[in-house]
Structures are given as C-alpha cells and as structure tokens.
Enzyme design. Structure first.
Site, mmCIF file in Angstrom:
data_model
loop_
_atom_site.group_PDB
_atom_site.id
_atom_site.type_symbol
_atom_site.label_atom_id
_atom_site.label_comp_id
_atom_site.label_asym_id
_atom_site.label_seq_id
_atom_site.Cartn_x
_atom_site.Cartn_y
_atom_site.Cartn_z
ATOM 1 N N GLY A 319 0.829 -1.211 0.000
ATOM 2 C CA GLY A 319 0.000 0.000 0.000
ATOM 3 C C GLY A 319 0.860 1.256 0.000
ATOM 4 N N SER A 320 0.419 2.223 0.732
ATOM 5 C CA SER A 320 1.066 3.547 0.655
ATOM 6 C C SER A 320 2.481 3.567 1.209
ATOM 7 C CB SER A 320 0.208 4.567 1.408
ATOM 8 O OG SER A 320 -1.013 4.727 0.749
ATOM 9 N N THR A 321 2.856 2.572 1.995
ATOM 10 C CA THR A 321 4.249 2.545 2.477
ATOM 11 C C THR A 321 5.223 2.440 1.307
ATOM 12 O OG1 THR A 321 4.180 0.154 2.760
ATOM 13 C CG2 THR A 321 3.619 1.481 4.679
#
Lengths: 647, 146
Positions: A319-321
C-alpha cells in the site's frame, strides 16, 4: 669258493630281522613327525589368530563382553542478544516397560512358566506417577512387544520415584528434553524440536546440525552374569555439546512487540498481526512478533497455523508505504526533489482505469513532500510515470523486493514482483502506490532501514553468532551491503516521511513518540480475493517508520491482517508503532532528539503530580516527596543552569 | 636306512664295555624340601595376593570414578535445570504479571528533560576557575552558575 660267502655278506643285512629297538626308533621318528605336524599346525593357527587376524578376534572378544552405552549430546542453547536463554535442554525421565515380563510362557519342553509380575498391579502403581489411567498403563504392559514406552520426557523426580519402586519389567531412561523457558516468546522465530531432539521448526530446524552436537559412547566390560566388570575396560568417547546460538533478538523488546501486537489484534478484531523491530545500521532484527502465537512447550495442543512466522512467510500489498520507495527512486534519478511542485488533481486515468486519492480535492499545487504527507495516489502515480516501469522495478529490487533478503530466516518468502516486461498498462500506477506487488514485513522494514541508513542496504540478520565450548562468541558472517540511493536522496525522503507523521496533513500522527522525531508512512491495502481475481473486502493495515530522524537507530514495521471495523494504517497500525518504538528506543538507550521539557517545567509538573497524589492519598512523608529537589543538587533550588525560556 | 644301521656298525667295531654305565658319583645333595615348599608357597601367595590387591584397588578406583561420574552427571543435570528455571523466572511476561498482582501499574510515557549547558564530561568549556580549586569536574559548572 669265494662266491657264496660274498653273497651271504651282501644279503645278510637285508635278511636280518629288525630288532625291537629298530622298530621303537622308527616309531619314535614317525611320532616326532606327527608331533611336528601338529605343532606346526597349532603354531600356524596361533599365528593366524594372534598375528594375522588378531584385531578381528580381539573385536569379537570385546563385543562378547562389552556393553556400549550411547551418550546423547546436549543440544546447544539459544540465547537472545543479551545472553538470556530462549531455549535450553534439561534431563528428563523416560519410562519404559518390557511386556515379556508380564506374559506367561513355556519352556521348549512344554513346561508352563507363569508371568514374573502382574501387569495390573504394576499398572496401578505406575498410573498416578505417570498421570495416566491405570487401564491404559496395563494395556501397554500387556502388548505383544519387547519394549513399550510408558511415558516420555517426564520430570526427573518422577523417574527417580519410579526407580525407587523397583518394579519388575519397568525401567527408567534419562534423555534430554528441550524446554523454552519464556514459553511463547519468539516462538515462531526460535521454533521447536521433536521428541527425539531433532529440529522441526524455525531456527531449531535451520541450525539443527549446529545445535545438535555429536553423540558420545561409553564402552564397559560385562561379566556373563550381566554385571559390569569394575576393573575392566572402560572406554569413553564423550559427547560433543552442541554449539549455542546467539540471536539478535532482544527479549524485552520482543515481549513488548508481542504484547502490543496481541492487544492490537484483539482491539481491532484482526485475524493476525506482526511487528518487526530492526536496528538501522546493521539491520539486526531486535524483535519479530507474530500473533496469534503458540507455546512450543505444549505445541501439540496448538493450532498449526500459529507456528508460522508471519513476518517472513506472509506477503501482503504494502500500500502507501511503497510510495516512499517510488519517490526515492525518482529523486535519485534527478527527476524531482522534495521541493518540486506539481499540479495534482484528485484523480488520474491510466490505461482506461481511473485512480483517485482517498479524499476529493481541487487541483492542487503540491510539492513532492506534500504528496508524501497527504499520501496522494495521483501525485505518486505522476512521479512514477516520469520514472517509467524499468527504473521503478530496478529500484524496487534494489530495495529488496521480489527475492528473499538473504538472511537466515526459515520459511522466508521472496514476495511478488513481476518483471516490468510482463507489466500491464495499469501495473505502473498500481505498483507505484503499493498495489500489485507483495512483500513480507521483513522486506518492508528492510527497505525503510535502507532509507534510514543513508541509502545503504544491508542484509537483515537474525543470528548474531555462535558460542562454542570455549565460551567465546563467534560472530556470524558480516552481512553484505550495497548502496541503493545516495545519502542526499535518503535525507530528503526522511524529511518527507517525518512530515507524514508530524505534518498537519500527515496520516501517521498517531505514530509520534514523546521526545523523539519520528519518520514513517502509513499503508492500507485491500487483500486479494482467495481463489478469484480482484480484491476481497478485507484490508491489511501497515505502518513502517524509524526514529530518531536525525540519526535513525530503530526501524519498526507493523502489519495488522483484516482489522475491523477500523482498517486504516494510521488508525490501527500507527499506535502500535508508537508503543513499540518507544519501548525499543528506551531499551536501546537511544538519546531523544525531540524537544523535551526543561528542568524547571519538569519539576513543576512533578510537584503538581505529587500534590495531586498527596491530596488523594493523604499526607506523605517529606522523604517521599518526589517533587523536593535532592539536597546538594547542582541545579540548586531555583533551577539554575536551565534556561528560563525553555518550553 | 643307513641311520638305523649305524649303531650296529658302531657296536661291531668297538667292543662293549660291560661296566661303561658305572661311574663315580658325588655325594648326594641334601635337599631342604620343606623350606623349598614354604618359599614357593610364599611366592605364589604373594603373587596371588598382589594380583588380588591390585584388582581390588582397580575395582575401588573404578567404583570411585563411577561415583564421581554420577555426581558430575547429577550436577550437570541440576545446573541445566537451574538455568531453565532462572530463565523461566526472568520471563518478561511473568514479571509483568507478578508486578500487576503486586499492585504495580504500567509506567506512563517516558519523559526527559533538557539541560541548557552540557556537563564537562560532554565537552562543556570551563568558564572560570578559582585559584586552588579542586579538579572536581562539576565545580567549574557550579562556579559559573553561582
């Protein structure tokens, strides 16, 4: 007339009859020959036995009277990085029976021989000590076998008690038993052994040959009656104790990580959670927690799914990581800097598919730092489009995606990262924002550790070294290193990640740690549907970050599997990060880099708390007043030495 | 067969001396049979006693060695058990549980204070120093502040 006498003289000896002496001498000579043959044969045989085949016959002789006792090697211990025991071996008692003693037999002549003992009676005596039903013990003693186990790996005291009973047909053996004193602590990392001491899971299996050592042997001479000959040959080949293993795990941090993961899992009704704590410079794993866990001492009663080390076996979409890596690659390629301003809409169409930000907004002029702080999908995709598929894949692989990290992690998965040649039209935007790619929590933590380590990737380590019989630590092989991004790029990304936590629009505000500047990124990704294409309705919430920002020392990565009803990484994973990071920084004695309280303010707070406590609990002794400055304090009574305008 | 006939030829050549088996003998030696027997008995007895004694000593040493082995083995077993027990008692989860049972509460967030000036040990510069002052590292800092 000389003929006849000469003939007589010549033939006289032939015709002369043999005397008794002649015959005796003759016989004696034959006997001598026979005797010589016998002696020669005997000597020949002696030479054959004593010289030619001496070793063979000596071995046969020894084998007839020798009694060989196998001496099992003591398995090496497993320690944490500070020498605290995570796994060790103790002597346990194994009880066995010889059912032949309890059977009626008959001699070859057909004479009936009654059993030497009554199985029911012996079973009744043993059952309470073995913790078994008497019927079951009796049934085992009556089996058609020569040897049956009645109980294995029981307490030594139980074995001693049974020995004292001196029951017929029942014996006690000593054998090592593997115990895990901290019960479930780091159970998935350490693993466990089988009942015979062979490594079956985790590092116990991975380092089985190192830990197990070499069994020894004791040879005694035994008299025909079975008794040992005290003055006979006694040959001892001592067992070689297994090598101890020292892990990089810190027991205290591991405990905090497991507790925080368990609390989060229960609070958010998740099906599982993992927390990984890593040292930045060496990428040594300080804690690797997976819940639900299990107790290796009673693993037979546990669900087998709890045995796996989720942090290295389970993959998830980051995801956004992932955005931090995409942006780092673009900065490294000179395409953008943290201050580069770009026009960002709340949606973008790529290959016919529309990608949107998590919330609607007008077209904004955001810097790359703003894109990271707001975790903008659209802004990140725009950056990735400048980067292109080939370079994005290269950087992701350099960060450690798509292959096992190379550390000694049992069952480690390499994650999923397709070659850019196989990417579809929507692969670039989806991978840029952490979809369509799968990583383990270890890979996620390692990639952030690379950013924290000024762009140098180090192979993660779980084993610090081994301790041999000399008691000295032999360090494990030095991990390999390679540079992924420049130090300047790493500093820019660290600054952006700090804003993702501390910025007004940051999504990771709950990850803050009092006294420290923290950098990190939240992640929320949908789980792929099982057995079908597309995504399910479940989510994986993550948070990966490090602290202190100026001189990063610790990386913590958190993953919650299917949290409900809240599923955002910033809501469910970030608080776990904060709790674990705070404990890890304290345990590793990392100096704070944030703004702390001045001494005067701290004293005022302490006085106020003491007064409140005193009001609640009644008058306190002067000596117990924590707000009273100690006598002779260098700071004096007025806070000298501390600036008056401290926050 | 010539070897067999040789004595006959020899007997034919030399006339046998009817008294050749007679010769003067020495006075018979008086053998002390009893003393000899006693000495032999003593030697044999000493040999047997020596062998038995050596065997007994070896057996005794072996038994002692075995007892020591058992003692060492027992001590090693006890040590291993104690190591496991200590590790079990040090288990952070057990300590936390025990602390909660005793009424202790988890600590709040860690707090820290900041000093405006570093201690001399951290590289603080000595500002003033009175003549004859001792070399106490804290003194210069205190002198300045006073």
């Amino acid at each position: 007339m000389t003929g006849p006498p000469r003939r007589r003289r010549i033939s006289a000896p032939r015709l002369r009859t043999r005397t008794a002496g002649d015959i005796g001498v003759r016989r004696i000579r034959w006997l001598l020959v026979i005797y010589a043959l016998i002696v020669l044969t005997t000597v020949g045989k002696l030479v054959e036995i004593q010289v030619i085949n001496a070793d063979t016959y000596a071995d046969l002789g020894v084998r007839q009277r020798a009694r060989t006792i196998d001496l099992p090697a003591t398995r090496g211990r497993v320690y944490d990085r500070d020498g605290d025991v995570l796994a060790t071996s103790v002597q346990a008692a194994t009880i066995y029976g010889d059912p032949r003693v309890f059977r009626a037999t008959s001699t070859p002549d057909g004479i009936a021989v009654p059993p030497a003992a009554d199985a029911t009676e012996v079973g009744a005596q043993l059952a309470p000590l073995l913790g078994m039903d008497a019927t079951e013990v009796t049934e085992r003693l009556e089996r058609d076998a020569h040897f049956v186990y009645l109980g294995r790996q029981l307490d030594h005291e139980v074995g001693a008690e049974i020995s004292e009973l001196n029951l017929p047909g029942v014996g006690v053996l000593q054998e090592p038993q593997r115990v895990y004193p901290s019960n479930g602590l780091a159970a998935q990392v350490v693993g466990f052994t089988g009942i015979d001491g062979e490594g079956l899971q985790g590092l116990e299996a991975r380092y089985d040959t190192v830990l197990s050592g070499q069994p020894g042997m004791l040879v005694l001479e035994r008299a025909p009656g079975g008794l040992d000959i005290a003055s006979g040959v006694r040959e001892l080949v001592p067992p070689e104790v297994g090598t101890d293993l020292v892990l990089t795990i810190d027991r205290d941090i591991q405990h905090v990580a497991e507790r925080a993961a368990m609390d989060a899992m229960e609070e958010h009704s998740a099906v599982g959670a993992s927390v990984l704590v890593m040292e930045v410079a060496t990428q040594e794993v300080l804690a690797m927690a997976s819940v639900p866990g299990f107790d290796p001492n009673t693993r037979g009663d546990e669900d087998r799914s709890t045995w796996r080390n989720r942090a290295v076996t389970d993959v998830f979409e980051p995801g956004s990581t992932q955005k931090a890596l995409t942006v780092a690659a673009a900065i490294e390629e000179g395409l953008v800097t943290s201050d580069t301003v770009m026009s960002v809409d709340d949606g973008i169409v790529v290959s016919g598919k529309r990608f949107t930000d998590s919330s609607r907004h007008e077209t904004e002029q955001w810097s790359v730092s703003d894109v990271m702080e707001r975790s903008s999908n659209v802004g990140t995709i725009q950056i990735a489009q400048e980067l292109g598929p080939e370079r994005l894949e290269d950087y992701l692989r350099d960060f450690g995606y798509g292959a096992p990290t190379g550390g000694a992690f049992p069952g480690e998965s390499g994650g999923l990262l397709a070659s850019h040649e196989d990417w579809w039209g929507t692969s670039l935007p989806t991978i840029a924002i952490g979809q369509g790619v799968a990583v383990t929590l270890l890979q996620a933590a390692s990639s952030y550790a690379t950013i924290a380590n000024d762009g140098v990737a180090v192979t993660p380590q779980i084993v610090r070294g081994s301790v041999g019989e000399d008691g000295r630590l032999t360090p494990a092989a030095a991990p390999s290193e390679h540079r992924v991004i420049s130090a300047d790029t790493a500093v820019q990304v660290r600054g952006m990640l700090e804003m993702a936590v501390a910025g007004e629009a940051g999504t990771g505000a709950r990850a803050m740690v009092d006294g420290y500047r923290v950098a990190g990124k939240t992640g929320t990704a949908r789980k792929p549907a099982e057995g079908a294409r597309g995504y399910s309705g479940e989510y994986v919430a993550t948070f990966v970050g490090f602290a202190p920002v100026d001189d990063p020392q610790i990386v913590v990565a958190v993953m919650l599997d299917e949290p409900r009803p809240q599923f955002y990484g910033g809501l469910v994973a970030a608080p776990v990060f904060s709790e674990v990071m705070q404990a890890a920084l304290a345990a590793r004695r990392v100096a704070p880099d944030g703004v702390g309280q001045g001494l005067r303010q701290a004293m005022a707070v302490a006085r106020q708390q003491a007064e409140e406590r005193a009001q609640q609990e009644g008058p306190a002794l002067e000596a117990d007043d924590v707000a009273s400055p100690p006598v002779g304090s260098p700071a004096g009574g007025d806070g000298t030495g501390v600036s008056a305008d401290e926050p | 067969m010539s070897a067999v006939t040789a004595p006959l030829r020899r007997s034919r050549e030399t006339a046998p001396d009817p008294r050749r088996h007679l010769h003067v003998v020495d006075e018979p030696v008086i053998r002390h049979t009893l003393a000899y027997a006693l000495v032999m008995i003593a030697v044999v007895g000493a040999s047997v006693f020596g062998a038995v004694a050596l065997n007994a000593l070896a057996a005794g040493a072996s038994v002692e060695a075995r007892a020591l082995d058992a003692h060492v083995s027992d001590a090693e077993r006890t040590y291993a058990q104690l190591v496991a027990d200590v590790a079990s008692l040090e288990d952070p989860a057990r300590i936390r549980e025990t602390a909660l049972e005793l009424g202790l509460v988890p600590s709040g967030p860690a707090r820290f204070i900041t000093l405006e000036r570093n201690l001399p040990a951290d590289g603080a510069v000595v500002a003033t120093e009175r003549p004859g002052a001792t070399q106490d590292p804290l003194k210069p800092l205190l002198s300045v502040e006073r």
